[in-house]
Design a protein around this motif. Structure first.
Motif, PDB file in Angstrom:
ATOM      1  N   ARG A  10       7.302 -54.098   0.715  1.00  0.00           N
ATOM      2  CA  ARG A  10       8.266 -53.851  -0.356  1.00  0.00           C
ATOM      3  C   ARG A  10       9.153 -55.083  -0.509  1.00  0.00           C
ATOM      4  O   ARG A  10       9.822 -55.504   0.428  1.00  0.00           O
ATOM      5  CB  ARG A  10       9.131 -52.631  -0.031  1.00  0.00           C
ATOM      6  CG  ARG A  10      10.093 -52.260  -1.171  1.00  0.00           C
ATOM      7  CD  ARG A  10      11.177 -51.327  -0.684  1.00  0.00           C
ATOM      8  NE  ARG A  10      10.697 -49.977  -0.458  1.00  0.00           N
ATOM      9  CZ  ARG A  10      10.753 -48.994  -1.371  1.00  0.00           C
ATOM     10  NH1 ARG A  10      11.253 -49.231  -2.548  1.00  0.00           N
ATOM     11  NH2 ARG A  10      10.319 -47.794  -1.080  1.00  0.00           N
ATOM     12  N   PRO A  17       7.258 -49.857  -3.596  1.00  0.00           N
ATOM     13  CA  PRO A  17       6.559 -50.827  -2.742  1.00  0.00           C
ATOM     14  C   PRO A  17       5.401 -51.495  -3.485  1.00  0.00           C
ATOM     15  O   PRO A  17       4.753 -50.863  -4.320  1.00  0.00           O
ATOM     16  CB  PRO A  17       6.052 -49.983  -1.567  1.00  0.00           C
ATOM     17  CG  PRO A  17       6.151 -48.571  -1.999  1.00  0.00           C
ATOM     18  CD  PRO A  17       7.146 -48.482  -3.099  1.00  0.00           C
ATOM     19  N   PRO A  54       7.139 -59.418   2.581  1.00  0.00           N
ATOM     20  CA  PRO A  54       7.978 -58.594   3.468  1.00  0.00           C
ATOM     21  C   PRO A  54       7.286 -57.287   3.854  1.00  0.00           C
ATOM     22  O   PRO A  54       7.315 -56.311   3.096  1.00  0.00           O
ATOM     23  CB  PRO A  54       9.244 -58.351   2.644  1.00  0.00           C
ATOM     24  CG  PRO A  54       8.853 -58.578   1.221  1.00  0.00           C
ATOM     25  CD  PRO A  54       7.704 -59.525   1.220  1.00  0.00           C
ATOM     26  N   THR A  56       7.079 -53.922   5.436  1.00  0.00           N
ATOM     27  CA  THR A  56       8.112 -52.974   5.857  1.00  0.00           C
ATOM     28  C   THR A  56       7.534 -51.806   6.645  1.00  0.00           C
ATOM     29  O   THR A  56       8.268 -50.981   7.179  1.00  0.00           O
ATOM     30  CB  THR A  56       8.880 -52.422   4.636  1.00  0.00           C
ATOM     31  OG1 THR A  56       7.931 -51.946   3.681  1.00  0.00           O
ATOM     32  CG2 THR A  56       9.720 -53.504   3.994  1.00  0.00           C
TER      33      THR A  56
END
Lengths: 260, 325
Positions: A10, A17, A54, A56
């Motif tokens: 996300r 996302p 990123p 997550t």
């Protein structure tokens, strides 16, 4: 082997996302394709493999180790990636450019080794760009440049190879050539993961296909199981027919016209 | 071809240093220059050579090398042919520091040189801060934009401060901004030599990473470089190298922008280590030549060095550009 386990990515500031709980494997000896509409998360998956998205949730694994455990150089020796776009700013010869693929194997100093030279020459040969070796990168056609970039990734001698839309700008002969090269690399033991919009080529060459739809994996399996009309129509939101090509036996997909 | 070019440059730089020792307000025949280098008798000639001309020539070598290498690094790191230390905050910040020292009488708290150096460091810090995006990365376009706006802001500050200053202070600040090697002392030479040696060695050590960084962040990552971290390190090293020159020589424009282009045309294979060496030598040659011209053409008056580098360099650059087409 490249493996994702419930991978979720996300981007900060985004409301949904880019990838959501994606689980798939690209095994050694197989050509795995990742397909899906524009913006479905294919390139994000590739960026995540480079540690540049990123993550997550979930994890990415390379040869039974979590990807984050690898050092940058160590990862690059095991996983080569050809990105969707790359604009060179400083022209150099094709051979010098392909030799940059040896970067993960080389220290800050020290001469070019025999292994480096062998790998570069083999990569030039395998990607069919040996004839371009002395050409400068700013004189190449779009198709030549794509193959030169593949050569650079081959020079990395990594057992896993990921390509993000490698057939963009290629004519049908070079498209076929490219997929035959990828299939042959897979047959010789590499784990090859290709992101592509060329569904018909994917259907003919891939051993496994992952279909992404808005960040989730809509289907993953053999081409015959994934590339079915009802699945593809829903994901791509476009009417199409899938038939079995009598000549090659692979599913063949024809998008229909909505308006005559 | 490349080896020959390097030798030509080394000979050129050496020749220009020797020439710099003999030429000036008091012309000294080469034989006399030679004698002063070995004879310890305190003659006026010895004083001129040892205390004025030799440190000045060596400072020119160092300033040129630093600016050439700095520009070559920044152009590759930011993947932009227009990148150069002066565009990325160094000159603006240094100039603000200098006018503050000269114009506002801050000079009591340290020399103009210290203020200029500090100003350059602050500005580079500001550029790095402004150039950060939400994900903590610093894309080249953002850094360049940050450099340009920092420079614009610095210019505004400079004008405001200069407008409040005395004519003498204005003159001092202006002269500093136009660049000059005339204040060269051995202590400056030693300081800059140390900076060039340390930072230059750092850049040479990272040259292979620079080759890969120049391909762009994602591709560099695929080849095993922690792109952002390494690019940041290169950026800081190159900026420090340029900042070290402003403290003693002021602003010597054009060298950091054009010399790396010429160096790349000579090196041709994109190899950063070779480009750094050639750019450093080329920068030295250009600054020495410009300084010779600056102090002889209108002797005993001196022309601004920063302007002469451009006056000499631009025609040469255009000639090269046409030849390579």
């Amino acid at each position: 082997m490249i493996e994702s386990r419930e991978l979720t990515v996300r981007y900060p500031g985004s409301d949904r996302p880019a990838l959501s709980e994606v689980t798939l494997q690209a095994a050694r000896g197989q050509l795995t394709a990742l397909v899906g509409p524009n913006g479905s998360g294919k390139s994000t998956f590739v960026r995540a493999l480079l540690g540049r998205a990123p993550v997550t949730g979930g994890s990415l694994r390379l040869d039974d180790r979590s990807l984050v455990e690898y050092g940058d150089r160590e990862r690059a020796r095991r996983l080569a990636v050809v990105l969707q776009r790359e604009e060179p700013v400083f022209p150099m010869t094709v051979r010098d450019y392909v030799a940059l693929g040896r970067h993960p194997w080389r220290g800050a100093w020290g001469p070019v080794t025999a292994a480096d030279t062998t790998a570069v020459e083999a990569a030039l040969h395998d990607a069919d760009v040996a004839a371009l070796a002395t050409r400068r990168t700013d004189t190449l056609s779009g198709g030549e440049w794509q193959r030169v970039r593949i050569a650079r990734a081959l020079a990395q001698e990594a057992p896993a190879l990921v390509l993000d839309e490698p057939t963009t700008f290629l004519d049908i002969a070079h498209e076929m050539d490219c997929f035959e090269l990828l299939a042959s690399l897979a047959r010789h033991g590499r784990a090859v993961l290709v992101v592509s919009h060329q569904l018909n080529l994917v259907a003919r060459f891939a051993d496994r296909v992952g279909l992404l739809s808005s960040g989730t994996l809509a289907a993953f399996g053999e081409p015959g199981a994934v590339m079915r009309g009802e699945i593809l129509e829903q994901v791509y939101r476009w009417p199409l027919v899938v038939s079995r090509d009598p000549a090659v036996g692979a599913p063949t997909l024809v998008p229909l016209r909505r308006h005559r | 071809m490349l080896v020959r070019a390097v030798w030509v440059l080394v000979l050129l730089v050496t020749g220009l240093v020797v020439l710099s020792l003999g030429v000036g307000a008091a012309g000294l025949p080469l034989a006399e220059v030679w004698r002063t280098l070995w004879d310890s008798a305190e003659t006026p000639a010895r004083l001129i050579v040892w205390e004025l001309r030799l440190p000045r020539a060596l400072l020119g070598v160092l300033v040129g090398a630093a600016l050439g290498a700095s520009g070559a690094t920044l152009q590759a790191t930011l993947r932009n042919a227009l990148a150069e230390p002066y565009l990325l905050g160094v000159s603006g910040g240094a100039a603000v520091g200098a006018v503050m020292a000269a114009g506002l009488g801050f000079a009591g708290l340290g020399t103009l040189a210290t203020w200029a150096f500090a100003g350059a460091l602050v500005a580079v810090g500001v550029v790095l801060m402004l150039g950060r995006d939400r994900q903590g990365a610093r894309p080249p376009a953002s850094l360049l934009m940050a450099g340009v706006v920092t420079g614009a802001f610095a210019n505004a500050v400079i004008m405001v401060v200069l407008a409040q200053s005395t004519p003498t202070a204005q003159r001092n600040a202006l002269w500093w901004m136009m660049g000059s090697l005339s204040a060269a002392r051995w202590s400056d030479v030693a300081g800059l030599a140390l900076a060039v040696a340390v930072l230059g060695a750092g850049l040479l050590h990272m040259a292979r990473s620079l080759d890969v960084i120049a391909l762009g962040g994602d591709t560099a990552a695929s080849l095993g470089e922690a792109s952002e971290r390494v690019a940041m390190r290169l950026f800081v090293l190159a900026s420090l190298l340029a900042a070290a020159t402003v403290a003693t020589a002021g602003l010597v424009g054009f060298v950091g922008l054009m010399v790396p282009h010429l160096a790349r045309a000579v090196v041709r294979d994109g190899n950063s280590r070779r480009t750094l060496v050639v750019a450093a030598l080329g920068g030295s040659a250009l600054v020495l030549l410009a300084d010779l011209a600056a102090r002889t053409l209108r002797a005993p008056a001196e022309l601004p060095l920063g302007a002469v580098t451009a006056l000499l360099g631009v025609p040469f650059f255009l000639w090269q550009l046409r030849r390579n087409r």
